[in-house]
Write a protein that holds these residues in place. Structure first.
Motif, PDB file in Angstrom:
ATOM      1  N   SER A 302       3.405   1.571 -13.610  1.00 12.88           N
ATOM      2  CA  SER A 302       2.137   1.625 -14.359  1.00 12.88           C
ATOM      3  C   SER A 302       1.210   2.657 -13.723  1.00 12.88           C
ATOM      4  CB  SER A 302       1.439   0.254 -14.337  1.00 12.88           C
ATOM      5  OG  SER A 302       1.064  -0.064 -13.007  1.00 12.88           O
ATOM      6  N   ALA A 303       0.195   3.034 -14.473  1.00 15.21           N
ATOM      7  CA  ALA A 303      -0.801   3.975 -13.948  1.00 15.21           C
ATOM      8  C   ALA A 303      -1.533   3.337 -12.761  1.00 15.21           C
ATOM      9  CB  ALA A 303      -1.789   4.329 -15.053  1.00 15.21           C
ATOM     10  N   GLU A 304      -1.784   2.022 -12.832  1.00 19.46           N
ATOM     11  CA  GLU A 304      -2.515   1.344 -11.737  1.00 19.46           C
ATOM     12  C   GLU A 304      -1.685   1.383 -10.459  1.00 19.46           C
ATOM     13  OE1 GLU A 304      -1.819  -0.507 -14.752  1.00 19.46           O
ATOM     14  OE2 GLU A 304      -3.625   0.491 -15.476  1.00 19.46           O
ATOM     15  N   ALA A 305      -0.364   1.119 -10.601  1.00 18.86           N
ATOM     16  CA  ALA A 305       0.503   1.109  -9.411  1.00 18.86           C
ATOM     17  C   ALA A 305       0.537   2.505  -8.795  1.00 18.86           C
ATOM     18  CB  ALA A 305       1.908   0.655  -9.803  1.00 18.86           C
ATOM     19  N   ARG A 306       0.641   3.527  -9.644  1.00 15.61           N
ATOM     20  CA  ARG A 306       0.668   4.910  -9.152  1.00 15.61           C
ATOM     21  C   ARG A 306      -0.652   5.263  -8.455  1.00 15.61           C
ATOM     22  NH1 ARG A 306      -0.029   8.853 -13.792  1.00 15.61           N
ATOM     23  NH2 ARG A 306      -2.051   7.867 -13.522  1.00 15.61           N
ATOM     24  N   ASP A 307      -1.775   4.868  -9.062  1.00 18.09           N
ATOM     25  CA  ASP A 307      -3.077   5.207  -8.478  1.00 18.09           C
ATOM     26  C   ASP A 307      -3.288   4.482  -7.148  1.00 18.09           C
ATOM     27  OD1 ASP A 307      -3.341   6.740 -10.694  1.00 18.09           O
ATOM     28  OD2 ASP A 307      -4.760   5.427 -11.729  1.00 18.09           O
ATOM     29  N   HIS A 308      -2.722   3.279  -7.046  1.00 15.16           N
ATOM     30  CA  HIS A 308      -2.856   2.542  -5.778  1.00 15.16           C
ATOM     31  C   HIS A 308      -2.098   3.276  -4.661  1.00 15.16           C
ATOM     32  CE1 HIS A 308      -3.228  -0.663  -2.891  1.00 15.16           C
ATOM     33  NE2 HIS A 308      -1.917  -0.593  -2.689  1.00 15.16           N
ATOM     34  N   VAL A 309      -0.897   3.739  -4.981  1.00 20.18           N
ATOM     35  CA  VAL A 309      -0.112   4.470  -3.981  1.00 20.18           C
ATOM     36  C   VAL A 309      -0.867   5.731  -3.559  1.00 20.18           C
ATOM     37  CG1 VAL A 309       1.988   5.856  -3.681  1.00 20.18           C
ATOM     38  CG2 VAL A 309       2.144   3.535  -4.591  1.00 20.18           C
ATOM     39  N   ASP A 310      -1.414   6.435  -4.528  1.00 17.81           N
ATOM     40  CA  ASP A 310      -2.165   7.661  -4.217  1.00 17.81           C
ATOM     41  C   ASP A 310      -3.355   7.338  -3.307  1.00 17.81           C
ATOM     42  OD1 ASP A 310      -2.371  10.511  -4.788  1.00 17.81           O
ATOM     43  OD2 ASP A 310      -4.315   9.965  -5.661  1.00 17.81           O
ATOM     44  N   LYS A 311      -3.992   6.221  -3.577  1.00 14.59           N
ATOM     45  CA  LYS A 311      -5.170   5.827  -2.779  1.00 14.59           C
ATOM     46  C   LYS A 311      -4.773   5.568  -1.319  1.00 14.59           C
ATOM     47  CE  LYS A 311      -7.751   1.654  -2.860  1.00 14.59           C
ATOM     48  NZ  LYS A 311      -7.396   0.992  -1.835  1.00 14.59           N
ATOM     49  N   VAL A 312      -3.670   4.820  -1.102  1.00 16.41           N
ATOM     50  CA  VAL A 312      -3.331   4.487   0.301  1.00 16.41           C
ATOM     51  C   VAL A 312      -2.793   5.718   1.042  1.00 16.41           C
ATOM     52  CG1 VAL A 312      -3.038   2.000  -0.036  1.00 16.41           C
ATOM     53  CG2 VAL A 312      -1.040   3.463  -0.272  1.00 16.41           C
ATOM     54  N   VAL A 313      -2.143   6.630   0.307  1.00  8.81           N
ATOM     55  CA  VAL A 313      -1.662   7.871   0.940  1.00  8.81           C
ATOM     56  C   VAL A 313      -2.870   8.682   1.429  1.00  8.81           C
ATOM     57  CG1 VAL A 313      -0.618  10.133   0.448  1.00  8.81           C
ATOM     58  CG2 VAL A 313       0.549   8.027  -0.289  1.00  8.81           C
ATOM     59  N   HIS A 314      -3.875   8.839   0.566  1.00 12.71           N
ATOM     60  CA  HIS A 314      -5.014   9.678   0.939  1.00 12.71           C
ATOM     61  C   HIS A 314      -5.936   9.006   1.955  1.00 12.71           C
ATOM     62  CE1 HIS A 314      -3.853  13.154  -1.190  1.00 12.71           C
ATOM     63  NE2 HIS A 314      -3.365  12.349  -2.119  1.00 12.71           N
ATOM     64  N   ASP A 315      -5.930   7.687   1.937  1.00 10.48           N
ATOM     65  CA  ASP A 315      -6.667   6.953   2.966  1.00 10.48           C
ATOM     66  C   ASP A 315      -6.034   7.265   4.341  1.00 10.48           C
ATOM     67  OD1 ASP A 315      -8.432   4.742   3.908  1.00 10.48           O
ATOM     68  OD2 ASP A 315      -6.485   3.854   4.414  1.00 10.48           O
ATOM     69  N   ALA A 316      -4.679   7.285   4.377  1.00  6.43           N
ATOM     70  CA  ALA A 316      -3.978   7.578   5.640  1.00  6.43           C
ATOM     71  C   ALA A 316      -4.279   9.010   6.093  1.00  6.43           C
ATOM     72  CB  ALA A 316      -2.473   7.368   5.454  1.00  6.43           C
ATOM     73  N   VAL A 317      -4.326   9.925   5.142  1.00  8.57           N
ATOM     74  CA  VAL A 317      -4.591  11.332   5.497  1.00  8.57           C
ATOM     75  C   VAL A 317      -6.014  11.460   6.062  1.00  8.57           C
ATOM     76  CG1 VAL A 317      -4.818  13.675   4.568  1.00  8.57           C
ATOM     77  CG2 VAL A 317      -2.905  12.213   3.833  1.00  8.57           C
ATOM     78  N   ARG A 318      -6.945  10.770   5.414  1.00  4.74           N
ATOM     79  CA  ARG A 318      -8.336  10.793   5.913  1.00  4.74           C
ATOM     80  C   ARG A 318      -8.431  10.240   7.326  1.00  4.74           C
ATOM     81  NH1 ARG A 318      -9.748   9.627   0.894  1.00  4.74           N
ATOM     82  NH2 ARG A 318      -9.601   7.389   1.248  1.00  4.74           N
ATOM     83  N   LYS A 319      -7.515   9.303   7.667  1.00  3.95           N
ATOM     84  CA  LYS A 319      -7.587   8.666   8.998  1.00  3.95           C
ATOM     85  C   LYS A 319      -6.661   9.340   9.994  1.00  3.95           C
ATOM     86  CE  LYS A 319      -9.285   4.345   7.168  1.00  3.95           C
ATOM     87  NZ  LYS A 319      -8.914   3.148   6.450  1.00  3.95           N
ATOM     88  N   GLY A 320      -6.218  10.565   9.705  1.00  2.42           N
ATOM     89  CA  GLY A 320      -5.477  11.328  10.716  1.00  2.42           C
ATOM     90  C   GLY A 320      -4.010  11.550  10.416  1.00  2.42           C
TER      91      GLY A 320
END
Ligand code: NAD
Length: 460
Positions: A302-320
């Motif tokens: 689903s679009a929600e599942a995809r957006d959630h994955v994108d969110k946690v990936v970019h959260d990790a990038v923001r944190k180093g």
């Protein structure tokens, strides 16, 4: 409540359904209960085996149609759907043979302590099983319960995932076509709210596959009844200092990106020994950057599942975290997400510390295998783990230390016939370590004394 099936490849809205009401759920359980008493007491073991064998033929005949329906509902490449479809059906022969050989068990008694007495362990069905299904393996995961549960004389009220309602309804029709009596496999439809009604209903046992949060909710709502919970995993892939980098990278790439990473035992966090890190990462990136998204990976559900994955990936990038590949949704229709590789120092960031259900390979480089095992175990999850090494002594030592239900050594994700002994520990589930057939049978102890003498110790 209305809901619709959406094709994850195109985003197009397909068939619409109305959720089962509370009254319909209650009626389905009552109908199944009546049908179960006949299925158990008026049909023989041989009758039940014959119906399941007929189902094998019917399902094989309908395989093209069912694979098409599943493809439409979950969007994954047909090749992978077909292989799990055939794997599930192989369980019919396996469980039928085992069930044919299963009889009541005499329990040995000391004749001095138990004169003229016999003890028998009888196996009987639970009754009506409430089965709550999942979308990622909508045929396999349904059949690994349905086959042994029906053979052993249970009836089932089945709620498929709302994403795979058409598949669930078609399975029910095909079982009827194979001669399964009406009511023995009753489908109901809807999302979590209908699942909750089933959990709180008068079913005799529950089988649930899904997320840990839903599993905890079910455990709270179910009351006292037998329960099989097959829940989330956050499997570690341990790449040892002596691993073959090519083998390990190919295994990890498959175990990460297949089915767009939407597999309970996907390799979700890689602990990579520093001695092989350069070769391993180079090879993994080479494979991941050439994967065909349409044919080999597939879309997310689903679009929600995809957006959630994108969110946690970019959260990790923001944190180093370092993004080595991917990290974005594919342009165009459907819910595709590019194969993503992250290099992290902190494995507690959400993308690696919690289950990420998408095509993301999160890697942490470690100094030793001991460190890898200790990080792998420092987790609430306990579904599976993989170990990549050429040293079998080391492999077995690490396998003993890993706190999980399934370990693969230079292998990934293959399970025994029709889910036999597949189980999680810790928060990843309660499946017990029994054979699946035995999970659907309760044990009744019958102790019989054959004479009319009172025991000497009884009150006079
Ligand atoms: P989910 O828990 O949201 O939903 C699964 C099913 O449960 C659906 O049919 C849903 O309608 C129903 N449901 C949800 N909440 C409920 C509740 N509170 N009460 C009753 N029913 C409820 O799962 P999901 O997120 O769609 O699926 C992915 C999860 O499934 C992942 O965590 C994955 O690891 C897990 N999974 C585990 C296994 C295994 O064998 N251990 C196999 C496949 C998938």
């Amino acid at each position: 409540m209305k809901f619709a099936s959406i094709n994850p490849r195109t985003g197009e809205v397909g068939r619409e359904f109305s959720s089962s009401t509370e009254k319909q759920v209650k009626e389905a359980v009552e109908k199944a209960s009546e049908a179960q008493s006949v299925w158990w007491s008026e049909h023989t073991k041989a009758d039940r085996i014959a119906v399941l064998k007929a189902a094998e033929t019917v399902f094989h005949r309908a395989s093209g149609e069912l694979v098409d329906i599943i493809h439409q509902e979950i969007g994954l490449p047909k090749e992978t759907i077909t292989s799990s479809f055939n794997g599930a059906l192989s369980g019919i022969k396996y469980y039928s043979d085992r069930y044919a050989a299963l009889g009541d068990r005499m329990f040995p008694l000391d004749p001095v302590a138990w004169p003229n007495t016999q003890a028998t362990i009888r196996y009987e069905p639970h009754g009506v099983i409430g089965q709550i299904g999942i979308w990622n393996y909508p045929f396999w995961q349904t059949m690994i319960t349905t086959i042994p549960a029906l053979l052993t004389g249970n009836a089932i009220v089945f709620k498929p995932s709302s994403y795979t309602t058409m598949t669930g309804l078609r399975i029910a029709e095909l079982l009827r076509e194979a001669g399964l009596p009406e009511g023995v496999f009753e489908p109901i439809v809807g999302g979590a709210e209908v699942g909750k009604l089933l959990v709180r209903s008068k079913v005799d046992a529950l089988v649930f596959t899904g997320g840990i949060a839903s599993g905890k909710d079910i455990a709270r709502n179910a009351g006292i009844k037998p329960m099989i919970l097959e829940l989330s995993g956050n499997d570690a892939g341990i790449v040892c200092s002596d691993a073959d980098p090519d083998q390990a990278a190919r295994g990890v790439a498959t175990g990460t990106f297949l089915r767009a990473g939407q597999i309970c035992v996907r390799i979700k966090r890689v602990y990579l020994h520093k001695d092989v890190s350069v070769q391993f990462i180079r090879r993994l990136l080479d494979i991941a950057s050439h994967l065909n998204l349409d044919e080999k990976v597939g879309p997310m559900i689903s679009a929600e599942a995809r957006d959630h994955v994108d969110k946690v990936v970019h959260d990790a990038v923001r944190k180093g975290g370092k993004l080595l590949l991917g990290g974005k949704a594919r342009d165009g229709p459907g819910f595709f997400y590019e194969p993503t590789v992250l290099l992290l120092e902190n494995d507690r960031l959400e993308v690696m510390g919690k289950e990420t259900f998408g095509p993301v390979c999160s890697i942490k480089v470690v100094d030793s295998e001991e460190e890898a095992v200790s990080l792998a175990n420092a987790s609430e999850y306990g579904l599976g783990a993989t170990v990549w090494t050429r040293d079998m002594e080391k492999a077995n030592r690490l396998a003993s230390k890993l706190q999980v239900g399934n370990v693969w050594i230079n292998e990934w994700g293959r399970s025994l016939v029709c889910g036999e002994y597949f189980q999680g520990c810790k928060s990843s589930g309660i499946a017990s370590s029994q054979e699946r057939l035995m999970m659907f049978l309760k044990k009744k102890t019958v102790i019989t004394h054959y004479t009319s003498e009172a025991r000497p110790s009884w009150f006079k």
